[in-house]
Motif scaffolding. Structure first.
Motif, PDB file in Angstrom:
ATOM      1  N   SER A 136     -16.874  46.953  -0.572  1.00 14.22           N
ATOM      2  CA  SER A 136     -17.111  47.779  -1.753  1.00 14.22           C
ATOM      3  C   SER A 136     -16.349  49.091  -1.624  1.00 14.22           C
ATOM      4  O   SER A 136     -15.993  49.715  -2.613  1.00 14.22           O
ATOM      5  N   LEU A 137     -16.146  49.511  -0.385  1.00 12.64           N
ATOM      6  CA  LEU A 137     -15.346  50.698  -0.089  1.00 12.64           C
ATOM      7  C   LEU A 137     -14.574  50.430   1.189  1.00 12.64           C
ATOM      8  O   LEU A 137     -15.163  50.046   2.204  1.00 12.64           O
ATOM      9  N   THR A 138     -13.268  50.618   1.139  1.00 13.30           N
ATOM     10  CA  THR A 138     -12.422  50.481   2.325  1.00 13.30           C
ATOM     11  C   THR A 138     -12.136  51.874   2.877  1.00 13.30           C
ATOM     12  O   THR A 138     -11.734  52.774   2.132  1.00 13.30           O
ATOM     13  N   VAL A 139     -12.337  52.035   4.176  1.00 17.97           N
ATOM     14  CA  VAL A 139     -12.148  53.323   4.841  1.00 17.97           C
ATOM     15  C   VAL A 139     -11.144  53.134   5.967  1.00 17.97           C
ATOM     16  O   VAL A 139     -11.213  52.140   6.704  1.00 17.97           O
ATOM     17  N   SER A 142      -6.332  56.575   9.469  1.00 18.23           N
ATOM     18  CA  SER A 142      -4.993  57.156   9.583  1.00 18.23           C
ATOM     19  C   SER A 142      -4.266  57.107   8.254  1.00 18.23           C
ATOM     20  O   SER A 142      -4.510  56.225   7.423  1.00 18.23           O
ATOM     21  N   ARG A 143      -3.377  58.062   8.048  1.00 16.72           N
ATOM     22  CA  ARG A 143      -2.548  58.089   6.842  1.00 16.72           C
ATOM     23  C   ARG A 143      -1.664  56.843   6.764  1.00 16.72           C
ATOM     24  O   ARG A 143      -1.430  56.293   5.692  1.00 16.72           O
ATOM     25  N   TYR A 144      -1.176  56.415   7.917  1.00 21.49           N
ATOM     26  CA  TYR A 144      -0.302  55.241   7.935  1.00 21.49           C
ATOM     27  C   TYR A 144      -1.058  54.017   7.438  1.00 21.49           C
ATOM     28  O   TYR A 144      -0.526  53.219   6.663  1.00 21.49           O
ATOM     29  N   GLN A 145      -2.303  53.847   7.884  1.00 15.06           N
ATOM     30  CA  GLN A 145      -3.100  52.729   7.403  1.00 15.06           C
ATOM     31  C   GLN A 145      -3.327  52.816   5.906  1.00 15.06           C
ATOM     32  O   GLN A 145      -3.279  51.803   5.198  1.00 15.06           O
ATOM     33  N   GLN A 146      -3.576  54.013   5.412  1.00 16.09           N
ATOM     34  CA  GLN A 146      -3.812  54.187   3.978  1.00 16.09           C
ATOM     35  C   GLN A 146      -2.599  53.712   3.180  1.00 16.09           C
ATOM     36  O   GLN A 146      -2.731  52.975   2.188  1.00 16.09           O
ATOM     37  N   ALA A 155      -4.481  47.847  -2.131  1.00 15.29           N
ATOM     38  CA  ALA A 155      -5.874  48.272  -1.959  1.00 15.29           C
ATOM     39  C   ALA A 155      -5.927  49.775  -1.713  1.00 15.29           C
ATOM     40  O   ALA A 155      -5.227  50.297  -0.850  1.00 15.29           O
ATOM     41  N   ASP A 156      -6.753  50.454  -2.476  1.00 13.14           N
ATOM     42  CA  ASP A 156      -6.979  51.873  -2.232  1.00 13.14           C
ATOM     43  C   ASP A 156      -7.967  52.035  -1.087  1.00 13.14           C
ATOM     44  O   ASP A 156      -8.954  51.297  -0.996  1.00 13.14           O
ATOM     45  N   ALA A 157      -7.716  52.990  -0.232  1.00 11.91           N
ATOM     46  CA  ALA A 157      -8.578  53.209   0.928  1.00 11.91           C
ATOM     47  C   ALA A 157      -8.878  54.688   1.075  1.00 11.91           C
ATOM     48  O   ALA A 157      -8.017  55.544   0.828  1.00 11.91           O
TER      49      ALA A 157
END
Length: 361
Positions: A136-139, A142-146, A155-157
């Motif tokens: 329901s929420l991806t967290v 790191s900026r690189y992962q985002q 996918a927004d994280a």
């Protein structure tokens, strides 16, 4: 809000559990009812007594398969509003299979990018795909992962890095009889402490090796100790093993310089090494490499060198030609309460609508 964290395995010396522990502490401060589900190990049972801000459900089952079912039953009994899973893997992903409540899926690294075993890499990829669809929420930490999640999976994280985690402590006496460089970290095969061993070999060959202390544990600890002996570095390199509390704090605070070797690899860009923040709390100068979250947190306040033995050797030689430097890092914006506030602000709107697995990929 009833918020439940799923954990698996023995949590002793588990750096990732710091993330769940401190997020939970922050959420509890903000008024959430926090619960942890932990496996039944001697250390976890002791740990449960220290998490006074939360309810800790210690599983009774001793076998991995039976633990899956016990973990699922524990979640149902707790009736949480939100379930939080870190780094989806078989035993935590199975706990939330079919869950009807919002699930926060949190990544502090992508294990599929780190495992060398084809079997484990394949299993990780399956679990990560399930985690992206279930979330329901991806967290991400790191900026690189985002950026990776956005470009690879559309996918927004939520960006939620680590934060300062060492408790406030009074400085003790200097444990070092002479100026010493300090490295803190685990000794894993895919970590980069070999750069320091090679750098000290170069410095020793030139008769200019200052003292170095390598603090930490891990499967390569004894290998590192053998290398120090085999290369004749025992006079200038010590490897005491794992440390915590006052002894660790005193070594960080009295270090002439702190060292953090980290090569520019995809796996390292994905990570958010927690020791970066421990180094910042110690307010000592840092020699490291400009990679991912290390540079994100330290900005221009670190000394960045090429990720080579020569790069570290040259920077260390220069650092020891001057008195130790105190550095004032911006710690106020790197607190776990601030991170928990961001997380709660992101989760609260989700509770107003049914969980739909918003992040797909």
């Amino acid at each position: 809000m009833r918020y439940l964290f799923v954990t698996t395995g023995n949590l002793e010396r588990n750096a990732s559990f710091v993330r769940l522990r401190e997020l939970g502490r922050g959420l509890a401060t903000l008024g959430a009812d926090v619960t942890y589900v932990v496996d039944d190990t001697p250390y976890n049972s002791e740990l449960a007594q220290t998490l006074t801000f939360a309810t800790v459900n210690v599983l009774i089952a001793s076998q991995r398969v039976s633990q899956v079912f016990e973990r699922r039953r524990a979640i149902l009994r707790a009736e949480p509003d939100v379930v939080h899973v870190l780094n989806p893997q078989p035993y935590n992903s199975s706990a939330v299979f079919g869950a009807k409540r919002p699930v926060v899926v949190d990544w502090d690294e992508l294990l599929s990018q780190r495992f060398s075993s084809p079997r484990r890499r394949f299993a990780s990829r399956l679990c990560e795909a399930y985690g992206r669809r279930k979330a329901s929420l991806t967290v991400v930490a790191s900026r690189y992962q985002q950026t990776f999640f956005r470009e690879r999976f559309q996918a927004d994280a939520l960006y939620l890095p680590y934060a300062c985690y060492l408790p406030e402590m009074t400085d003790g006496p200097n444990p070092y009889p002479k100026p010493t460089a300090v490295y803190l970290g685990n000794f894993h095969p895919d970590f980069d402490h070999d750069l320091l061993l090679d750098a000290w070999q170069l410095l020793a060959s030139n008769g200019a090796a200052p003292h170095l202390e390598l603090i930490g544990s891990g499967e390569d600890l004894e290998k590192v100790r053998r290398i120090v002996i085999d290369r004749g570095l025992s006079d200038c390199v010590s490897v005491p093993g794992y440390m915590s509390g006052g002894p660790l704090w005193d070594r960080l605070r009295h270090a002439h310089v702190l060292l953090f070797p980290i090569r520019d690899t995809i796996g390292n860009r994905m990570r958010c090494p927690s020791k970066t923040f421990a180094y910042m709390q110690a307010e000592r100068s840092i020699i490291t490499n400009r990679v991912g979250e290390v540079a994100e947190a330290l900005g221009d306040l670190a000394s960045y060198v090429p990720p080579t033995a020569q790069g570290f050797a040259s920077a260390v030689s220069q650092a020891f030609r001057a008195p130790p430097a105190a550095v004032e890092y911006d710690l106020a914006r790197h607190t776990w309460l601030a991170r928990a506030t961001v997380l709660m602000d992101a989760v609260t709107p989700i509770l107003a609508s049914p969980p739909v697995g918003a992040c797909r990929g």
